[in-house]
Design a protein around this motif. Structure first.
Motif, PDB file in Angstrom:
ATOM      1  N   GLY A 131       0.810  -1.211   0.000  1.00 44.27           N
ATOM      2  CA  GLY A 131       0.000   0.000   0.000  1.00 44.27           C
ATOM      3  C   GLY A 131       0.846   1.264   0.000  1.00 44.27           C
ATOM      4  O   GLY A 131       2.021   1.257   0.389  1.00 44.27           O
ATOM      5  N   THR A 132       0.239   2.360  -0.438  1.00 46.03           N
ATOM      6  CA  THR A 132       0.945   3.646  -0.495  1.00 46.03           C
ATOM      7  C   THR A 132       1.540   4.040   0.856  1.00 46.03           C
ATOM      8  O   THR A 132       2.696   4.481   0.919  1.00 46.03           O
ATOM      9  CB  THR A 132      -0.006   4.742  -1.013  1.00 46.03           C
ATOM     10  OG1 THR A 132      -0.739   4.241  -2.122  1.00 46.03           O
ATOM     11  CG2 THR A 132       0.765   5.981  -1.444  1.00 46.03           C
TER      12      THR A 132
ATOM     13  N   LYS B  54       3.239 -12.009  -7.827  1.00 42.59           N
ATOM     14  CA  LYS B  54       3.297 -10.679  -8.430  1.00 42.59           C
ATOM     15  C   LYS B  54       3.290  -9.648  -7.301  1.00 42.59           C
ATOM     16  O   LYS B  54       2.442  -9.716  -6.397  1.00 42.59           O
ATOM     17  CB  LYS B  54       2.085 -10.441  -9.340  1.00 42.59           C
ATOM     18  CG  LYS B  54       2.035 -11.365 -10.549  1.00 42.59           C
ATOM     19  CD  LYS B  54       3.105 -11.039 -11.567  1.00 42.59           C
ATOM     20  CE  LYS B  54       2.916 -11.817 -12.851  1.00 42.59           C
ATOM     21  NZ  LYS B  54       3.999 -11.577 -13.803  1.00 42.59           N
ATOM     22  N   VAL B  55       4.229  -8.719  -7.355  1.00 45.44           N
ATOM     23  CA  VAL B  55       4.311  -7.662  -6.345  1.00 45.44           C
ATOM     24  C   VAL B  55       3.824  -6.354  -6.971  1.00 45.44           C
ATOM     25  O   VAL B  55       4.305  -5.936  -8.027  1.00 45.44           O
ATOM     26  CB  VAL B  55       5.740  -7.519  -5.791  1.00 45.44           C
ATOM     27  CG1 VAL B  55       5.872  -6.282  -4.914  1.00 45.44           C
ATOM     28  CG2 VAL B  55       6.123  -8.771  -4.999  1.00 45.44           C
ATOM     29  N   PHE B  56       2.886  -5.733  -6.289  1.00 46.93           N
ATOM     30  CA  PHE B  56       2.131  -4.586  -6.796  1.00 46.93           C
ATOM     31  C   PHE B  56       2.499  -3.375  -5.943  1.00 46.93           C
ATOM     32  O   PHE B  56       2.235  -3.354  -4.745  1.00 46.93           O
ATOM     33  CB  PHE B  56       0.645  -4.953  -6.663  1.00 46.93           C
ATOM     34  CG  PHE B  56      -0.368  -3.972  -7.178  1.00 46.93           C
ATOM     35  CD1 PHE B  56      -1.119  -4.277  -8.306  1.00 46.93           C
ATOM     36  CD2 PHE B  56      -0.644  -2.787  -6.511  1.00 46.93           C
ATOM     37  CE1 PHE B  56      -2.118  -3.421  -8.754  1.00 46.93           C
ATOM     38  CE2 PHE B  56      -1.629  -1.927  -6.948  1.00 46.93           C
ATOM     39  CZ  PHE B  56      -2.363  -2.242  -8.081  1.00 46.93           C
ATOM     40  N   ALA B  57       3.144  -2.394  -6.562  1.00 46.79           N
ATOM     41  CA  ALA B  57       3.577  -1.191  -5.830  1.00 46.79           C
ATOM     42  C   ALA B  57       2.559  -0.081  -6.044  1.00 46.79           C
ATOM     43  O   ALA B  57       2.436   0.460  -7.147  1.00 46.79           O
ATOM     44  CB  ALA B  57       4.950  -0.753  -6.309  1.00 46.79           C
ATOM     45  N   ASP B  58       1.838   0.256  -4.990  1.00 52.20           N
ATOM     46  CA  ASP B  58       0.768   1.251  -5.102  1.00 52.20           C
ATOM     47  C   ASP B  58       1.351   2.659  -4.949  1.00 52.20           C
ATOM     48  O   ASP B  58       1.203   3.301  -3.919  1.00 52.20           O
ATOM     49  CB  ASP B  58      -0.311   0.970  -4.046  1.00 52.20           C
ATOM     50  CG  ASP B  58      -1.565   1.794  -4.298  1.00 52.20           C
ATOM     51  OD1 ASP B  58      -1.728   2.306  -5.420  1.00 52.20           O
ATOM     52  OD2 ASP B  58      -2.380   1.925  -3.366  1.00 52.20           O
ATOM     53  N   PHE B  59       2.009   3.117  -6.010  1.00 57.96           N
ATOM     54  CA  PHE B  59       2.650   4.439  -5.992  1.00 57.96           C
ATOM     55  C   PHE B  59       1.627   5.571  -6.093  1.00 57.96           C
ATOM     56  O   PHE B  59       1.877   6.668  -5.629  1.00 57.96           O
ATOM     57  CB  PHE B  59       3.630   4.554  -7.174  1.00 57.96           C
ATOM     58  CG  PHE B  59       5.033   4.111  -6.875  1.00 57.96           C
ATOM     59  CD1 PHE B  59       5.295   2.964  -6.154  1.00 57.96           C
ATOM     60  CD2 PHE B  59       6.112   4.834  -7.346  1.00 57.96           C
ATOM     61  CE1 PHE B  59       6.593   2.548  -5.901  1.00 57.96           C
ATOM     62  CE2 PHE B  59       7.418   4.442  -7.103  1.00 57.96           C
ATOM     63  CZ  PHE B  59       7.663   3.292  -6.381  1.00 57.96           C
ATOM     64  N   LYS B  60       0.515   5.320  -6.810  1.00 60.18           N
ATOM     65  CA  LYS B  60      -0.448   6.391  -7.121  1.00 60.18           C
ATOM     66  C   LYS B  60       0.258   7.597  -7.751  1.00 60.18           C
ATOM     67  O   LYS B  60       0.049   8.753  -7.380  1.00 60.18           O
ATOM     68  CB  LYS B  60      -1.241   6.827  -5.881  1.00 60.18           C
ATOM     69  CG  LYS B  60      -2.169   5.766  -5.327  1.00 60.18           C
ATOM     70  CD  LYS B  60      -3.130   6.356  -4.290  1.00 60.18           C
ATOM     71  CE  LYS B  60      -4.102   5.311  -3.788  1.00 60.18           C
ATOM     72  NZ  LYS B  60      -3.506   4.396  -2.796  1.00 60.18           N
ATOM     73  N   THR B  61       1.089   7.310  -8.729  1.00 62.70           N
ATOM     74  CA  THR B  61       1.890   8.344  -9.394  1.00 62.70           C
ATOM     75  C   THR B  61       1.001   9.326 -10.141  1.00 62.70           C
ATOM     76  O   THR B  61       0.057   8.927 -10.832  1.00 62.70           O
ATOM     77  CB  THR B  61       2.889   7.672 -10.356  1.00 62.70           C
ATOM     78  OG1 THR B  61       3.844   6.952  -9.578  1.00 62.70           O
ATOM     79  CG2 THR B  61       3.606   8.671 -11.240  1.00 62.70           C
ATOM     80  N   ALA B  62       1.338  10.627 -10.011  1.00 61.78           N
ATOM     81  CA  ALA B  62       0.583  11.678 -10.687  1.00 61.78           C
ATOM     82  C   ALA B  62       1.434  12.444 -11.694  1.00 61.78           C
ATOM     83  O   ALA B  62       0.915  13.278 -12.450  1.00 61.78           O
ATOM     84  CB  ALA B  62       0.008  12.656  -9.658  1.00 61.78           C
ATOM     85  N   ASP B  63       2.751  12.210 -11.699  1.00 62.08           N
ATOM     86  CA  ASP B  63       3.662  12.910 -12.602  1.00 62.08           C
ATOM     87  C   ASP B  63       4.930  12.052 -12.718  1.00 62.08           C
ATOM     88  O   ASP B  63       5.137  11.138 -11.918  1.00 62.08           O
ATOM     89  CB  ASP B  63       3.996  14.300 -12.033  1.00 62.08           C
ATOM     90  CG  ASP B  63       4.713  15.197 -13.027  1.00 62.08           C
ATOM     91  OD1 ASP B  63       4.610  14.952 -14.244  1.00 62.08           O
ATOM     92  OD2 ASP B  63       5.379  16.150 -12.585  1.00 62.08           O
ATOM     93  N   ALA B  64       5.768  12.381 -13.698  1.00 57.09           N
ATOM     94  CA  ALA B  64       7.023  11.646 -13.905  1.00 57.09           C
ATOM     95  C   ALA B  64       6.762  10.137 -13.990  1.00 57.09           C
ATOM     96  O   ALA B  64       7.400   9.343 -13.315  1.00 57.09           O
ATOM     97  CB  ALA B  64       8.020  11.965 -12.784  1.00 57.09           C
ATOM     98  N   GLY B  65       5.808   9.779 -14.838  1.00 57.30           N
ATOM     99  CA  GLY B  65       5.383   8.378 -14.941  1.00 57.30           C
ATOM    100  C   GLY B  65       6.500   7.425 -15.300  1.00 57.30           C
ATOM    101  O   GLY B  65       6.644   6.366 -14.689  1.00 57.30           O
TER     102      GLY B  65
END
Length: 208
Positions: free
Chosen positions: A33-34, A56-67
């Motif tokens: 989680g974030t 599978k490892v899921f990174a919940d970055f919730k990226t909004a920029d610099a994708g």
């Protein structure tokens, strides 16, 4: 068959790995989680992937920029998936998808805060994302009158690969399964349970 993803919203890597160890036999995707990533950094991703190389490892970055940059960071740390916010611009999502191709990994678009989740899901799938998370966050779930049925109905209408996150539990899992969602994301229903392994097993059995 719908896959089961555990969302781990704990704040310490060792606690997250301890929980993952209990539930791993019943889980397809382990989500950091974030709050966990903000608390522990990229090392939490690396540690989780080292502990569970077959998951599978899921990174919940919730990226909004610099994708592209943030996707590269996540993938080099060991993540198989990164989340990009659906509310951000298409160029950010496209940049992350380009990075994912280089690493043979996946981008998931998180629709938290998006007004029309179905329309946005259809738009971003065209950008090359693996699936779209129809997501009601913890704050939205706490609002009066919230029902996961909204997400279930949206998944049925979307016509693209989606996951559902926002109150997945034994009461709602049947509806999630029949909505056509490719992934069911359970958080508190697992990590908040007295016996997380039993909770994960019951959800997995309901999906099979």
């Amino acid at each position: 068959m719908t896959k089961l993803q555990v969302a781990i919203d704990l704040l310490k890597t060792e606690d997250a790995i301890a929980l993952a160890t209990k539930v791993a036999p019943y889980i397809d995707i382990i989500e950091l989680g974030t709050p966990l990533i903000k608390s522990e950094g990229l090392s939490a991703i690396t540690a989780m992937k080292a502990a569970f190389p077959d998951k599978k490892v899921f990174a919940d970055f919730k990226t909004a920029d610099a994708g592209a940059l943030e996707a590269q960071m996540a993938f080099e740390a060991g993540a198989d998936y990164i989340t990009i916010l659906g509310a951000t611009g298409n160029s950010t999502i496209a940049g992350a998808v380009e990075a994912a191709k280089k690493y043979n990994k996946g981008v998931v678009v998180d629709t938290i805060g998006v007004k029309d989740r179905v329309q946005r899901a259809q738009e971003v799938i065209a950008l090359g994302v693996e699936f779209v998370e129809l997501h009601a966050g913890l704050d939205e779930q706490a609002e009066p009158g919230y029902s996961i049925q909204v997400l279930i109905d949206e998944a049925s209408r979307a016509g693209v690969p989606v996951s559902i996150a926002g109150g997945v539990n034994l009461n709602s899992i049947e509806g999630v399964k029949h909505s056509g969602a490719v992934v069911a994301v359970a958080g508190a229903a697992i990590y908040g349970a007295e016996d997380p392994a039993a909770a994960a097993r019951a959800l997995k059995e309901a999906l099979s």
